[in-house]
Design a protein around this motif. Structure first.
Motif, short mmCIF file in Angstrom:
data_model
loop_
_atom_site.label_atom_id
_atom_site.label_comp_id
_atom_site.label_asym_id
_atom_site.label_seq_id
_atom_site.Cartn_x
_atom_site.Cartn_y
_atom_site.Cartn_z
N LEU A 35 0.83 -1.20 0.00
CA LEU A 35 0.00 0.00 0.00
C LEU A 35 0.87 1.26 0.00
CD1 LEU A 35 -3.07 0.48 0.10
CD2 LEU A 35 -2.89 0.67 2.56
N GLY A 36 2.09 1.09 -0.49
CA GLY A 36 3.03 2.21 -0.53
C GLY A 36 2.72 3.18 -1.66
N ILE A 37 3.73 3.85 -2.13
CA ILE A 37 3.55 4.92 -3.11
C ILE A 37 3.06 4.38 -4.45
CG2 ILE A 37 4.77 6.70 -4.42
CD1 ILE A 37 6.59 6.97 -1.90
N ILE A 38 3.64 3.28 -4.91
CA ILE A 38 3.23 2.68 -6.19
C ILE A 38 2.50 1.38 -5.88
CG2 ILE A 38 4.02 1.72 -8.37
CD1 ILE A 38 6.41 3.63 -8.20
N ARG A 39 1.27 1.29 -6.36
CA ARG A 39 0.41 0.15 -6.03
C ARG A 39 0.00 -0.59 -7.30
NH1 ARG A 39 -3.54 3.85 -2.21
NH2 ARG A 39 -1.89 4.53 -0.82
N ASN A 40 -0.36 -1.85 -7.13
CA ASN A 40 -0.95 -2.63 -8.21
C ASN A 40 -1.85 -3.70 -7.59
OD1 ASN A 40 0.62 -5.02 -7.68
ND2 ASN A 40 2.34 -3.98 -8.63
N GLU A 41 -2.67 -4.32 -8.41
CA GLU A 41 -3.65 -5.29 -7.90
C GLU A 41 -2.98 -6.44 -7.18
OE1 GLU A 41 -7.40 -8.08 -9.29
OE2 GLU A 41 -6.41 -6.83 -10.79
N ALA A 42 -1.91 -7.00 -7.75
CA ALA A 42 -1.25 -8.15 -7.13
C ALA A 42 -0.72 -7.79 -5.74
CB ALA A 42 -0.12 -8.65 -8.02
N GLY A 43 -0.11 -6.64 -5.61
CA GLY A 43 0.43 -6.22 -4.33
C GLY A 43 -0.65 -5.96 -3.30
N LEU A 44 -1.75 -5.34 -3.74
CA LEU A 44 -2.86 -5.06 -2.84
C LEU A 44 -3.50 -6.36 -2.36
CD1 LEU A 44 -4.39 -2.05 -4.78
CD2 LEU A 44 -3.18 -1.94 -2.59
N ARG A 45 -3.67 -7.31 -3.26
CA ARG A 45 -4.24 -8.61 -2.87
C ARG A 45 -3.30 -9.35 -1.92
NH1 ARG A 45 -8.95 -9.20 -4.95
NH2 ARG A 45 -9.48 -8.33 -6.98
N SER A 46 -2.01 -9.26 -2.17
CA SER A 46 -1.02 -9.87 -1.27
C SER A 46 -1.12 -9.26 0.13
CB SER A 46 0.38 -9.68 -1.85
OG SER A 46 1.35 -10.15 -0.95
N GLY A 47 -1.27 -7.95 0.19
CA GLY A 47 -1.43 -7.28 1.47
C GLY A 47 -2.69 -7.74 2.20
N LEU A 48 -3.78 -7.91 1.46
CA LEU A 48 -5.02 -8.41 2.07
C LEU A 48 -4.84 -9.80 2.64
CD1 LEU A 48 -8.00 -7.28 -0.19
CD2 LEU A 48 -7.72 -6.89 2.25
N ARG A 49 -4.16 -10.68 1.91
CA ARG A 49 -3.92 -12.04 2.41
C ARG A 49 -3.08 -11.98 3.69
NH1 ARG A 49 -3.41 -12.89 -3.08
NH2 ARG A 49 -1.14 -12.81 -2.96
N HIS A 50 -2.09 -11.11 3.72
CA HIS A 50 -1.24 -10.97 4.91
C HIS A 50 -2.09 -10.54 6.11
CE1 HIS A 50 2.52 -10.28 7.09
NE2 HIS A 50 1.86 -9.26 7.63
N VAL A 51 -2.94 -9.56 5.91
CA VAL A 51 -3.79 -9.07 7.00
C VAL A 51 -4.74 -10.17 7.47
CG1 VAL A 51 -5.63 -7.44 7.59
CG2 VAL A 51 -3.62 -6.65 6.34
N GLU A 52 -5.31 -10.93 6.54
CA GLU A 52 -6.23 -12.02 6.91
C GLU A 52 -5.52 -13.07 7.75
OE1 GLU A 52 -7.66 -13.26 3.10
OE2 GLU A 52 -8.98 -11.51 2.91
N ARG A 53 -4.30 -13.46 7.36
CA ARG A 53 -3.53 -14.45 8.13
C ARG A 53 -3.19 -13.92 9.51
NH1 ARG A 53 -0.94 -15.11 3.12
NH2 ARG A 53 0.78 -13.81 3.84
N LEU A 54 -2.77 -12.66 9.57
CA LEU A 54 -2.42 -12.05 10.85
C LEU A 54 -3.65 -11.98 11.76
CD1 LEU A 54 -0.43 -10.65 12.72
CD2 LEU A 54 -0.90 -8.51 11.50
N ARG A 55 -4.75 -11.57 11.20
CA ARG A 55 -5.99 -11.47 11.99
C ARG A 55 -6.39 -12.83 12.54
NH1 ARG A 55 -11.07 -7.99 10.61
NH2 ARG A 55 -9.40 -6.97 9.52
N GLU A 56 -6.31 -13.87 11.71
CA GLU A 56 -6.62 -15.23 12.17
C GLU A 56 -5.74 -15.62 13.36
OE1 GLU A 56 -6.50 -18.38 9.28
OE2 GLU A 56 -7.84 -17.28 7.93
N GLU A 57 -4.45 -15.34 13.24
CA GLU A 57 -3.53 -15.70 14.32
C GLU A 57 -3.85 -14.95 15.60
OE1 GLU A 57 1.15 -15.85 15.56
OE2 GLU A 57 0.58 -14.56 13.89
N ILE A 58 -4.02 -13.64 15.53
CA ILE A 58 -4.23 -12.89 16.77
C ILE A 58 -5.59 -13.19 17.38
CG2 ILE A 58 -2.55 -11.11 16.20
CD1 ILE A 58 -4.80 -9.24 15.50
#
Length: 109
Positions: A35-58
Motif C-alpha cells: 500500500l506504498g507509493i506505487i500500487r498494483n492489484e497483485a500487491g494489494l491482494r497480497s497485502g489483504l492475504r497478509h492481514v487475513e492471516r495475521l488477523r486469524e492468528e491474533i
C-alpha cells in the motif's frame, strides 16, 4: 470486520507483548510493500492475504496476559484499518493524487 471479544480474551498460549510488537513490525512492512507509493492489484491482494492471516492468528491465540492486552487490541484495530485501506485501494481502478496504481496509471475522468 473484527469480531468483538466476549469475556476475557487473555488465554494460556496467547501472544506476548513482544510477539505482538513483532507482528506489528510485520504488518508495517507488508503495508509499505503493498500500500506504498506505487500500487498494483497483485500487491494489494497480497497485502489483504497478509492481514487475513495475521488477523486469524491474533484472534485464535489472544493475548497471553494483561501486559499484552493493549497491544493485542491495537493490532486488531490496525488490521481493520489496513483491510479497509487495501479494499478501498483495490476498488479504485485509477490513479489520482497520492493514489497511484501502476496497473491503472490514468485518472478516470
Amino acid at each position: 470486520s473484527t469480531p468483538r471479544a466476549e469475556g476475557n480474551p487473555v488465554r494460556e498460549g496467547g501472544l506476548t507483548a513482544d510477539d505482538l510488537s513483532a507482528r506489528l513490525g510485520d504488518l508495517r512492512e507488508a503495508m509499505w510493500a503493498s500500500l506504498g507509493i506505487i500500487r498494483n492489484e497483485a500487491g494489494l491482494r497480497s497485502g489483504l492475504r497478509h492481514v487475513e492471516r495475521l488477523r486469524e492468528e491474533i484472534e485464535s491465540r489472544g493475548p497471553l496476559d494483561a501486559e499484552a492486552l493493549r497491544p493485542w487490541c491495537e493490532l486488531r484495530f490496525l488490521c481493520e484499518a489496513a483491510e479497509l485501506s487495501l479494499t478501498s485501494a483495490l476498488a479504485r481502478t485509477e490513479s489520482r493524487g497520492a493514489h497511484f496504481r501502476e496497473d491503472h496509471p490514468a485518472p478516470d475522468d
